[in-house]
Design an enzyme around this catalytic site. Structure first.
Site, PDB file in Angstrom:
ATOM      1  CB  ALA A  12     -15.514  37.521 -50.959  1.00 27.21           C
ATOM      2  CG  ASP A  42     -17.873  38.361 -47.553  1.00 27.42           C
ATOM      3  OD1 ASP A  42     -18.363  37.665 -46.700  1.00 27.42           O
ATOM      4  OD2 ASP A  42     -18.410  38.094 -48.806  1.00 27.42           O
ATOM      5  CE  LYS A  49     -23.915  35.556 -45.997  1.00 28.35           C
ATOM      6  NZ  LYS A  49     -24.478  36.659 -46.618  1.00 28.35           N
TER       7      LYS A  49
HETATM    8  O1  MRU Z   1     -23.722  36.749 -49.290  1.00 27.90           O
HETATM    9  P1  MRU Z   1     -22.748  35.758 -49.835  1.00 27.90           P
HETATM   10  O2  MRU Z   1     -22.962  34.281 -50.014  1.00 27.90           O
HETATM   11  O3  MRU Z   1     -22.065  36.375 -50.952  1.00 27.90           O
HETATM   12  O4  MRU Z   1     -21.644  35.551 -48.595  1.00 27.90           O
HETATM   13  C1  MRU Z   1     -20.529  34.786 -48.630  1.00 27.90           C
HETATM   14  C2  MRU Z   1     -19.832  34.896 -47.418  1.00 27.90           C
HETATM   15  O5  MRU Z   1     -19.836  35.342 -46.298  1.00 27.90           O
HETATM   16  C3  MRU Z   1     -18.656  33.849 -47.407  1.00 27.90           C
HETATM   17  O6  MRU Z   1     -18.314  33.459 -46.160  1.00 27.90           O
HETATM   18  C4  MRU Z   1     -17.571  34.791 -47.822  1.00 27.90           C
HETATM   19  O7  MRU Z   1     -17.637  35.401 -49.079  1.00 27.90           O
HETATM   20  C5  MRU Z   1     -16.160  33.969 -48.004  1.00 27.90           C
HETATM   21  S1  MRU Z   1     -16.352  32.916 -49.441  1.00 27.90           S
HETATM   22  C6  MRU Z   1     -14.982  32.063 -49.686  1.00 27.90           C
END
Ligand code: MRU
Length: 352
Positions: A47, A235, A246
Protein backbone atom coordinates in the site's frame (compact mmCIF):
# COMPACT_ATOMS: atom_id res chain seq x y z
CA UNK A 1 18.33 -0.75 2.88
CA UNK A 2 16.83 -1.79 -0.45
CA UNK A 3 15.52 1.12 -2.58
CA UNK A 4 11.95 0.31 -3.59
CA UNK A 5 11.34 3.39 -5.69
CA UNK A 6 13.31 6.45 -6.63
CA UNK A 7 12.82 9.61 -8.66
CA UNK A 8 15.72 10.00 -11.11
CA UNK A 9 16.54 12.17 -14.11
CA UNK A 10 15.66 9.21 -16.35
CA UNK A 11 12.29 8.51 -14.78
CA UNK A 12 10.74 6.64 -11.85
CA UNK A 13 12.99 3.70 -11.02
CA UNK A 14 11.55 0.69 -9.17
CA UNK A 15 12.97 -2.63 -8.11
CA UNK A 16 10.99 -5.25 -10.06
CA UNK A 17 9.19 -7.23 -7.34
CA UNK A 18 7.84 -9.76 -9.82
CA UNK A 19 11.42 -10.94 -10.40
CA UNK A 20 12.62 -11.20 -6.80
CA UNK A 21 14.27 -13.18 -5.32
CA UNK A 22 15.69 -14.80 -8.46
CA UNK A 23 16.82 -11.54 -9.99
CA UNK A 24 17.45 -8.02 -8.66
CA UNK A 25 16.26 -6.06 -11.67
CA UNK A 26 15.12 -2.45 -11.96
CA UNK A 27 12.43 -0.92 -14.15
CA UNK A 28 12.46 2.71 -15.29
CA UNK A 29 9.03 4.24 -15.91
CA UNK A 30 9.26 7.20 -18.26
CA UNK A 31 5.64 8.35 -18.14
CA UNK A 32 2.48 7.91 -16.06
CA UNK A 33 1.26 5.04 -18.27
CA UNK A 34 4.35 3.02 -17.43
CA UNK A 35 3.94 3.83 -13.74
CA UNK A 36 0.29 2.71 -13.92
CA UNK A 37 1.35 -0.49 -15.63
CA UNK A 38 3.98 -1.17 -12.96
CA UNK A 39 1.37 -0.81 -10.23
CA UNK A 40 -1.18 -2.99 -12.05
CA UNK A 41 1.30 -5.77 -12.77
CA UNK A 42 2.80 -5.56 -9.26
CA UNK A 43 6.30 -4.60 -10.31
CA UNK A 44 5.67 -2.32 -7.32
CA UNK A 45 3.20 -3.38 -4.64
CA UNK A 46 2.33 -2.83 -1.01
CA UNK A 47 0.00 0.00 0.00
CA UNK A 48 2.49 2.76 0.92
CA UNK A 49 4.77 1.91 -2.02
CA UNK A 50 1.79 2.15 -4.36
CA UNK A 51 1.06 5.59 -2.86
CA UNK A 52 4.63 6.74 -3.54
CA UNK A 53 4.43 5.38 -7.10
CA UNK A 54 1.10 7.12 -7.73
CA UNK A 55 2.48 10.48 -6.54
CA UNK A 56 5.51 10.07 -8.82
CA UNK A 57 3.20 8.91 -11.61
CA UNK A 58 1.22 12.15 -11.37
CA UNK A 59 4.44 14.19 -11.33
CA UNK A 60 6.00 12.48 -14.34
CA UNK A 61 2.66 12.64 -16.19
CA UNK A 62 2.48 16.39 -15.67
CA UNK A 63 6.11 16.81 -16.77
CA UNK A 64 5.21 15.17 -20.08
CA UNK A 65 1.77 16.79 -20.53
CA UNK A 66 1.16 19.58 -23.02
CA UNK A 67 0.87 23.15 -21.75
CA UNK A 68 -2.33 23.77 -23.72
CA UNK A 69 -4.34 20.83 -22.36
CA UNK A 70 -2.76 20.62 -18.92
CA UNK A 71 -5.97 20.61 -16.84
CA UNK A 72 -7.64 17.91 -18.95
CA UNK A 73 -4.46 15.84 -19.07
CA UNK A 74 -4.00 16.19 -15.32
CA UNK A 75 -7.46 14.70 -14.74
CA UNK A 76 -6.74 11.87 -17.16
CA UNK A 77 -3.39 11.09 -15.50
CA UNK A 78 -5.09 10.88 -12.09
CA UNK A 79 -7.90 8.70 -13.47
CA UNK A 80 -5.51 6.26 -15.10
CA UNK A 81 -3.43 5.90 -11.94
CA UNK A 82 -6.55 5.57 -9.76
CA UNK A 83 -7.87 2.72 -11.91
CA UNK A 84 -4.84 0.47 -11.30
CA UNK A 85 -5.73 -1.24 -8.01
CA UNK A 86 -8.81 -0.64 -5.85
CA UNK A 87 -8.04 -1.73 -2.29
CA UNK A 88 -5.00 0.13 -0.97
CA UNK A 89 -6.26 3.58 -0.01
CA UNK A 90 -2.73 5.04 -0.10
CA UNK A 91 -3.05 5.13 -3.89
CA UNK A 92 -6.06 7.46 -3.72
CA UNK A 93 -4.60 9.39 -0.78
CA UNK A 94 -1.47 10.19 -2.79
CA UNK A 95 -3.39 11.18 -5.92
CA UNK A 96 -5.60 13.49 -3.85
CA UNK A 97 -2.55 15.06 -2.23
CA UNK A 98 -1.10 15.79 -5.67
CA UNK A 99 -4.46 17.06 -6.95
CA UNK A 100 -4.82 19.45 -4.02
CA UNK A 101 -1.41 20.93 -4.71
CA UNK A 102 -2.04 21.21 -8.44
CA UNK A 103 -5.44 22.86 -8.02
CA UNK A 104 -4.08 25.26 -5.40
CA UNK A 105 -1.24 26.36 -7.66
CA UNK A 106 -3.56 26.72 -10.65
CA UNK A 107 -5.89 28.86 -8.56
CA UNK A 108 -2.99 31.11 -7.56
CA UNK A 109 -2.09 31.49 -11.25
CA UNK A 110 1.35 29.90 -10.79
CA UNK A 111 3.48 29.43 -13.92
CA UNK A 112 3.58 25.99 -15.52
CA UNK A 113 7.30 25.50 -14.84
CA UNK A 114 6.76 26.20 -11.18
CA UNK A 115 3.75 23.87 -11.06
CA UNK A 116 5.78 21.05 -12.61
CA UNK A 117 8.68 21.68 -10.26
CA UNK A 118 6.42 21.73 -7.19
CA UNK A 119 4.67 18.48 -8.19
CA UNK A 120 8.01 16.72 -8.60
CA UNK A 121 9.13 17.97 -5.15
CA UNK A 122 5.82 16.90 -3.60
CA UNK A 123 6.13 13.38 -5.00
CA UNK A 124 9.64 13.13 -3.59
CA UNK A 125 8.32 14.44 -0.28
CA UNK A 126 5.65 11.68 -0.18
CA UNK A 127 8.50 9.16 -0.33
CA UNK A 128 10.57 10.93 2.34
CA UNK A 129 7.57 11.20 4.67
CA UNK A 130 6.64 7.56 4.17
CA UNK A 131 10.08 6.40 5.26
CA UNK A 132 9.95 8.73 8.28
CA UNK A 133 6.47 7.42 9.20
CA UNK A 134 7.68 3.85 9.06
CA UNK A 135 10.65 4.63 11.27
CA UNK A 136 8.36 6.38 13.75
CA UNK A 137 5.77 3.60 13.82
CA UNK A 138 8.61 1.09 14.16
CA UNK A 139 9.67 2.85 17.37
CA UNK A 140 6.10 2.87 18.71
CA UNK A 141 5.60 -0.79 17.92
CA UNK A 142 8.96 -2.20 18.98
CA UNK A 143 8.14 -2.19 22.68
CA UNK A 144 4.94 -4.18 22.08
CA UNK A 145 6.84 -7.20 20.77
CA UNK A 146 7.91 -10.02 23.09
CA UNK A 147 11.51 -10.11 24.21
CA UNK A 148 13.38 -12.71 22.23
CA UNK A 149 10.28 -14.52 21.00
CA UNK A 150 8.98 -15.45 17.57
CA UNK A 151 6.84 -13.09 15.54
CA UNK A 152 4.67 -14.24 12.65
CA UNK A 153 4.01 -12.00 9.67
CA UNK A 154 1.89 -12.40 6.55
CA UNK A 155 2.56 -11.05 3.05
CA UNK A 156 5.33 -8.47 2.75
CA UNK A 157 4.92 -5.28 4.74
CA UNK A 158 8.58 -4.38 4.58
CA UNK A 159 10.85 -1.90 2.84
CA UNK A 160 9.70 -3.36 -0.47
CA UNK A 161 6.06 -2.57 0.30
CA UNK A 162 6.77 1.02 1.33
CA UNK A 163 9.08 3.92 0.55
CA UNK A 164 11.54 2.10 2.80
CA UNK A 165 12.02 0.47 6.25
CA UNK A 166 8.56 -1.12 6.25
CA UNK A 167 5.52 -1.16 8.51
CA UNK A 168 5.20 -4.64 10.04
CA UNK A 169 8.83 -5.34 9.21
CA UNK A 170 9.64 -1.81 10.38
CA UNK A 171 8.36 -2.75 13.84
CA UNK A 172 10.46 -5.92 13.75
CA UNK A 173 13.52 -3.98 12.49
CA UNK A 174 13.16 -1.39 15.24
CA UNK A 175 12.89 -4.12 17.89
CA UNK A 176 15.96 -5.90 16.51
CA UNK A 177 17.85 -2.56 16.43
CA UNK A 178 17.12 -2.24 20.15
CA UNK A 179 18.82 -5.57 20.73
CA UNK A 180 15.70 -7.75 20.82
CA UNK A 181 16.78 -11.12 19.36
CA UNK A 182 13.55 -11.89 17.56
CA UNK A 183 12.86 -14.75 15.23
CA UNK A 184 10.41 -14.27 12.37
CA UNK A 185 7.96 -16.77 10.88
CA UNK A 186 6.97 -15.67 7.37
CA UNK A 187 3.82 -17.13 5.86
CA UNK A 188 4.40 -17.79 2.16
CA UNK A 189 1.22 -15.89 1.20
CA UNK A 190 -0.37 -17.74 -1.69
CA UNK A 191 -1.01 -17.04 -4.47
CA UNK A 192 1.46 -14.22 -5.18
CA UNK A 193 4.02 -15.51 -2.65
CA UNK A 194 4.98 -12.13 -1.20
CA UNK A 195 6.04 -13.86 2.02
CA UNK A 196 8.23 -16.51 0.43
CA UNK A 197 9.67 -14.34 -2.31
CA UNK A 198 9.92 -10.92 -0.70
CA UNK A 199 9.74 -11.05 3.11
CA UNK A 200 12.27 -13.86 3.38
CA UNK A 201 14.59 -12.12 0.89
CA UNK A 202 14.29 -8.77 2.63
CA UNK A 203 14.91 -10.12 6.13
CA UNK A 204 17.86 -12.15 4.91
CA UNK A 205 19.42 -8.95 3.52
CA UNK A 206 19.32 -7.57 7.10
CA UNK A 207 20.44 -10.81 8.77
CA UNK A 208 17.17 -11.06 10.71
CA UNK A 209 16.45 -14.77 11.37
CA UNK A 210 13.46 -15.90 9.35
CA UNK A 211 11.72 -19.23 8.80
CA UNK A 212 9.27 -19.81 5.96
CA UNK A 213 5.89 -21.52 6.46
CA UNK A 214 3.18 -22.37 3.99
CA UNK A 215 -0.03 -20.55 4.91
CA UNK A 216 -1.77 -23.67 6.18
CA UNK A 217 0.91 -24.22 8.85
CA UNK A 218 0.09 -21.04 10.80
CA UNK A 219 -2.52 -22.61 13.11
CA UNK A 220 -0.34 -25.58 13.95
CA UNK A 221 2.60 -23.36 14.86
CA UNK A 222 0.43 -21.20 17.10
CA UNK A 223 -1.14 -24.22 18.79
CA UNK A 224 2.35 -25.57 19.55
CA UNK A 225 3.40 -22.33 21.27
CA UNK A 226 5.84 -21.37 18.50
CA UNK A 227 4.42 -17.86 17.98
CA UNK A 228 4.41 -15.07 20.60
CA UNK A 229 2.97 -12.26 18.47
CA UNK A 230 1.68 -11.53 14.96
CA UNK A 231 2.38 -8.26 13.17
CA UNK A 232 1.03 -7.45 9.73
CA UNK A 233 0.57 -4.38 7.54
CA UNK A 234 -2.67 -3.01 6.08
CA UNK A 235 -4.05 -1.80 2.79
CA UNK A 236 -6.97 0.11 4.23
CA UNK A 237 -8.23 0.57 7.77
CA UNK A 238 -11.86 1.66 8.20
CA UNK A 239 -12.94 4.18 10.85
CA UNK A 240 -14.02 1.38 13.22
CA UNK A 241 -10.62 -0.35 13.05
CA UNK A 242 -11.54 -3.12 10.58
CA UNK A 243 -8.43 -3.92 8.55
CA UNK A 244 -8.12 -4.92 4.89
CA UNK A 245 -4.84 -6.69 4.24
CA UNK A 246 -3.49 -9.47 2.05
CA UNK A 247 -5.74 -12.50 1.62
CA UNK A 248 -5.20 -14.91 4.48
CA UNK A 249 -4.69 -12.22 7.13
CA UNK A 250 -8.19 -12.79 8.53
CA UNK A 251 -7.52 -16.49 9.06
CA UNK A 252 -4.24 -15.68 10.83
CA UNK A 253 -6.02 -13.15 13.07
CA UNK A 254 -8.75 -15.61 14.06
CA UNK A 255 -6.15 -18.27 14.82
CA UNK A 256 -4.15 -15.78 16.88
CA UNK A 257 -7.20 -14.87 18.97
CA UNK A 258 -8.07 -18.52 19.53
CA UNK A 259 -4.46 -19.13 20.61
CA UNK A 260 -4.28 -16.07 22.91
CA UNK A 261 -1.56 -14.43 20.77
CA UNK A 262 -1.54 -10.63 20.26
CA UNK A 263 -2.31 -9.56 16.68
CA UNK A 264 -0.84 -6.17 15.75
CA UNK A 265 -1.45 -4.10 12.62
CA UNK A 266 1.23 -1.57 11.64
CA UNK A 267 0.36 1.13 9.11
CA UNK A 268 0.90 4.83 8.48
CA UNK A 269 -2.12 7.09 8.94
CA UNK A 270 -2.28 7.43 5.13
CA UNK A 271 -3.71 3.88 5.23
CA UNK A 272 -6.62 4.89 7.48
CA UNK A 273 -9.81 5.70 5.58
CA UNK A 274 -12.04 7.61 7.99
CA UNK A 275 -14.57 7.95 5.15
CA UNK A 276 -15.53 4.29 5.49
CA UNK A 277 -17.49 3.35 8.60
CA UNK A 278 -16.54 -0.34 8.51
CA UNK A 279 -14.53 -2.90 6.59
CA UNK A 280 -17.63 -4.07 4.73
CA UNK A 281 -17.30 -0.97 2.54
CA UNK A 282 -13.70 -1.67 1.50
CA UNK A 283 -13.47 -2.71 -2.17
CA UNK A 284 -11.69 -6.03 -2.54
CA UNK A 285 -9.58 -6.53 -5.65
CA UNK A 286 -10.19 -9.71 -7.64
CA UNK A 287 -7.08 -10.71 -9.60
CA UNK A 288 -6.45 -12.93 -12.60
CA UNK A 289 -7.27 -16.66 -12.26
CA UNK A 290 -3.81 -17.60 -13.55
CA UNK A 291 -2.32 -16.41 -10.27
CA UNK A 292 -4.10 -19.37 -8.66
CA UNK A 293 -3.97 -21.99 -11.40
CA UNK A 294 -0.28 -21.43 -12.14
CA UNK A 295 2.89 -21.19 -10.09
CA UNK A 296 5.65 -19.25 -11.86
CA UNK A 297 4.01 -19.99 -15.20
CA UNK A 298 3.56 -23.71 -14.48
CA UNK A 299 -0.06 -24.91 -14.72
CA UNK A 300 -0.96 -26.72 -11.47
CA UNK A 301 -4.75 -27.08 -11.89
CA UNK A 302 -6.77 -28.51 -14.77
CA UNK A 303 -7.32 -26.02 -17.60
CA UNK A 304 -10.77 -24.37 -17.43
CA UNK A 305 -10.79 -24.61 -13.61
CA UNK A 306 -13.21 -22.09 -12.07
CA UNK A 307 -11.19 -19.79 -9.81
CA UNK A 308 -11.80 -17.32 -7.03
CA UNK A 309 -8.89 -14.92 -6.44
CA UNK A 310 -9.69 -12.14 -3.96
CA UNK A 311 -6.38 -10.40 -3.27
CA UNK A 312 -7.38 -9.09 0.18
CA UNK A 313 -9.64 -9.90 3.11
CA UNK A 314 -11.03 -7.88 5.99
CA UNK A 315 -10.13 -8.63 9.59
CA UNK A 316 -12.81 -7.27 11.92
CA UNK A 317 -11.40 -4.95 14.58
CA UNK A 318 -12.33 -7.34 17.41
CA UNK A 319 -9.41 -9.53 16.33
CA UNK A 320 -6.91 -6.65 16.34
CA UNK A 321 -4.97 -6.11 19.59
CA UNK A 322 -3.58 -2.71 18.54
CA UNK A 323 -3.02 -0.54 15.48
CA UNK A 324 0.46 0.99 15.35
CA UNK A 325 0.83 4.26 13.42
CA UNK A 326 3.53 6.92 13.16
CA UNK A 327 1.50 9.08 15.55
CA UNK A 328 1.12 6.44 18.24
CA UNK A 329 -0.70 3.22 19.06
CA UNK A 330 -4.48 2.85 19.00
CA UNK A 331 -6.16 0.18 21.12
CA UNK A 332 -9.85 -0.79 21.16
CA UNK A 333 -12.35 0.76 20.95
CA UNK A 334 -10.81 2.08 17.75
CA UNK A 335 -13.34 4.71 16.64
CA UNK A 336 -12.11 7.66 18.73
CA UNK A 337 -8.53 6.47 19.10
CA UNK A 338 -7.90 6.12 15.36
CA UNK A 339 -9.58 9.41 14.55
CA UNK A 340 -7.39 11.17 17.12
CA UNK A 341 -4.22 9.70 15.62
CA UNK A 342 -5.23 10.65 12.09
CA UNK A 343 -6.83 14.04 12.66
CA UNK A 344 -4.82 15.35 15.60
CA UNK A 345 -1.66 13.67 14.36
CA UNK A 346 1.32 14.64 16.43
CA UNK A 347 -0.80 15.86 19.35
CA UNK A 348 -2.17 12.32 19.73
CA UNK A 349 1.37 10.94 19.97
CA UNK A 350 2.19 8.16 22.39
CA UNK A 351 5.94 8.37 22.97
CA UNK A 352 6.58 4.69 23.66
O1 MRU B 1 -1.11 -7.22 -3.26
P1 MRU B 1 -0.03 -6.53 -2.51
O2 MRU B 1 1.27 -7.26 -2.52
O3 MRU B 1 0.10 -5.08 -2.91
O4 MRU B 1 -0.54 -6.52 -1.01
C1 MRU B 1 0.28 -6.00 -0.02
C2 MRU B 1 -0.26 -6.18 1.34
O5 MRU B 1 -1.33 -6.69 1.54
C3 MRU B 1 0.54 -5.59 2.46
O6 MRU B 1 0.44 -6.35 3.61
C4 MRU B 1 0.01 -4.18 2.74
O7 MRU B 1 -0.02 -3.43 1.57
C5 MRU B 1 0.82 -3.47 3.73
S1 MRU B 1 2.37 -3.01 3.09
C6 MRU B 1 3.19 -2.07 4.19
Amino acid sequence: MVKTIEWTADGVVMIDQTKLPAEEAYVTCRDHLEVADAIRTMVIRGAPAIGCAAAMGVAIGVLKASDEELDAEFDEICEILASTRPTAVNLFWAIERMRKLYCGLRKQGAGLDLIRQRLVSEAQQVLVEDIASNQALGKHGASLLPSGGTVMTHCNAGALATGGYGTALGVIRAAVDRGNALDVLANETRPFMQGARLTVWELQQDDIPVTLLTDNMAGHMMQRGCVQAVVVGADRIAANGDVANKIGTYSVAVLAKESGIPFYVAAPTSTVDLGLASGEEIPIEERAPEEVTQVQGLQIAPHETRVCNPAFDVTPSRFVTAIITENGVAVPPYGGALRALVVEGASGRDET
